[in-house]
Design a protein around this motif. Sequence first.
Motif, mmCIF file in Angstrom:
data_model
loop_
_atom_site.group_PDB
_atom_site.id
_atom_site.type_symbol
_atom_site.label_atom_id
_atom_site.label_comp_id
_atom_site.label_asym_id
_atom_site.label_seq_id
_atom_site.Cartn_x
_atom_site.Cartn_y
_atom_site.Cartn_z
ATOM 1 N N MET A 1 -26.993 -83.769 -58.461
ATOM 2 C CA MET A 1 -26.821 -83.019 -59.681
ATOM 3 C C MET A 1 -25.867 -81.881 -59.363
ATOM 4 S SD MET A 1 -29.590 -80.937 -62.042
ATOM 5 C CE MET A 1 -30.637 -80.545 -60.698
ATOM 6 N N GLN A 23 -26.958 -79.844 -56.077
ATOM 7 C CA GLN A 23 -28.320 -80.037 -55.565
ATOM 8 C C GLN A 23 -28.520 -81.517 -55.318
ATOM 9 O OE1 GLN A 23 -30.506 -77.346 -55.250
ATOM 10 N NE2 GLN A 23 -31.950 -78.689 -54.237
ATOM 11 N N GLU A 24 -28.823 -81.869 -54.085
ATOM 12 C CA GLU A 24 -29.051 -83.277 -53.721
ATOM 13 C C GLU A 24 -30.500 -83.650 -53.985
ATOM 14 O OE1 GLU A 24 -26.826 -85.445 -52.252
ATOM 15 O OE2 GLU A 24 -25.178 -84.018 -52.323
ATOM 16 N N GLY A 25 -30.713 -84.885 -54.400
ATOM 17 C CA GLY A 25 -32.067 -85.410 -54.539
ATOM 18 C C GLY A 25 -32.598 -85.791 -53.170
ATOM 19 N N ASN A 28 -36.001 -91.996 -51.227
ATOM 20 C CA ASN A 28 -35.588 -93.275 -51.798
ATOM 21 C C ASN A 28 -34.260 -93.798 -51.265
ATOM 22 O OD1 ASN A 28 -37.918 -93.327 -53.269
ATOM 23 N ND2 ASN A 28 -36.962 -92.754 -55.195
ATOM 24 N N THR A 32 -32.382 -97.461 -52.099
ATOM 25 C CA THR A 32 -31.015 -97.524 -52.632
ATOM 26 C C THR A 32 -30.144 -98.428 -51.771
ATOM 27 O OG1 THR A 32 -31.259 -95.283 -53.494
ATOM 28 C CG2 THR A 32 -29.023 -96.130 -53.309
ATOM 29 N N THR A 47 -30.444 -94.960 -57.815
ATOM 30 C CA THR A 47 -30.173 -93.753 -57.031
ATOM 31 C C THR A 47 -31.453 -93.266 -56.376
ATOM 32 O OG1 THR A 47 -30.598 -92.318 -58.922
ATOM 33 C CG2 THR A 47 -28.322 -93.080 -58.611
ATOM 34 N N ARG A 49 -34.124 -89.925 -55.543
ATOM 35 C CA ARG A 49 -34.938 -89.133 -56.452
ATOM 36 C C ARG A 49 -34.068 -88.155 -57.224
ATOM 37 N NH1 ARG A 49 -39.819 -86.714 -53.172
ATOM 38 N NH2 ARG A 49 -40.954 -86.851 -55.098
ATOM 39 N N SER A 50 -34.567 -87.730 -58.347
ATOM 40 C CA SER A 50 -33.864 -86.727 -59.140
ATOM 41 C C SER A 50 -33.866 -85.404 -58.400
ATOM 42 C CB SER A 50 -34.546 -86.548 -60.495
ATOM 43 O OG SER A 50 -34.488 -87.749 -61.221
ATOM 44 N N ALA A 51 -32.755 -84.702 -58.491
ATOM 45 C CA ALA A 51 -32.664 -83.373 -57.884
ATOM 46 C C ALA A 51 -33.420 -82.387 -58.767
ATOM 47 C CB ALA A 51 -31.207 -82.969 -57.746
ATOM 48 N N THR A 52 -33.928 -81.332 -58.157
ATOM 49 C CA THR A 52 -34.682 -80.326 -58.884
ATOM 50 C C THR A 52 -34.184 -78.947 -58.515
ATOM 51 O OG1 THR A 52 -36.654 -81.733 -58.835
ATOM 52 C CG2 THR A 52 -36.993 -79.400 -59.310
#
Length: 102
Positions: A1, A23-25, A28, A32, A47, A49-52
């Motif tokens: 992100m 921001q990197e996730g 996983n 991938t 992809t 995980r979602s970045a937070t």
Amino acid sequence: MEVSFDWLDLGGKRVSLTGNHRQEGEGNTGATVGTAVAVGVFSAFVTGRSATIVNGQQLRGRTAEPLTFTVPDSAARVVAGTLVSTPVAAPAATAPVATPAS
């Protein structure tokens, strides 16, 4: 992100900004890579995980041009800083002065 800083509304005036934050996730990666081997071109849709970006995390941006402002004399002054202990040299010891005996 990736978050991009473009402008800031400052008292009704739009101030141009520059800067971004990436921001990197996490996690996983194995899934991938495994999917990339199994399905080829369609792996682009899988992809990690979602970045937070957590609440309270500080991100930096800069004004794109100089920003001029005036602080009124009546404004409260807040001085912030860190005090650092600085060693003070002790005065040189002086030899006692002998007084003549009477």
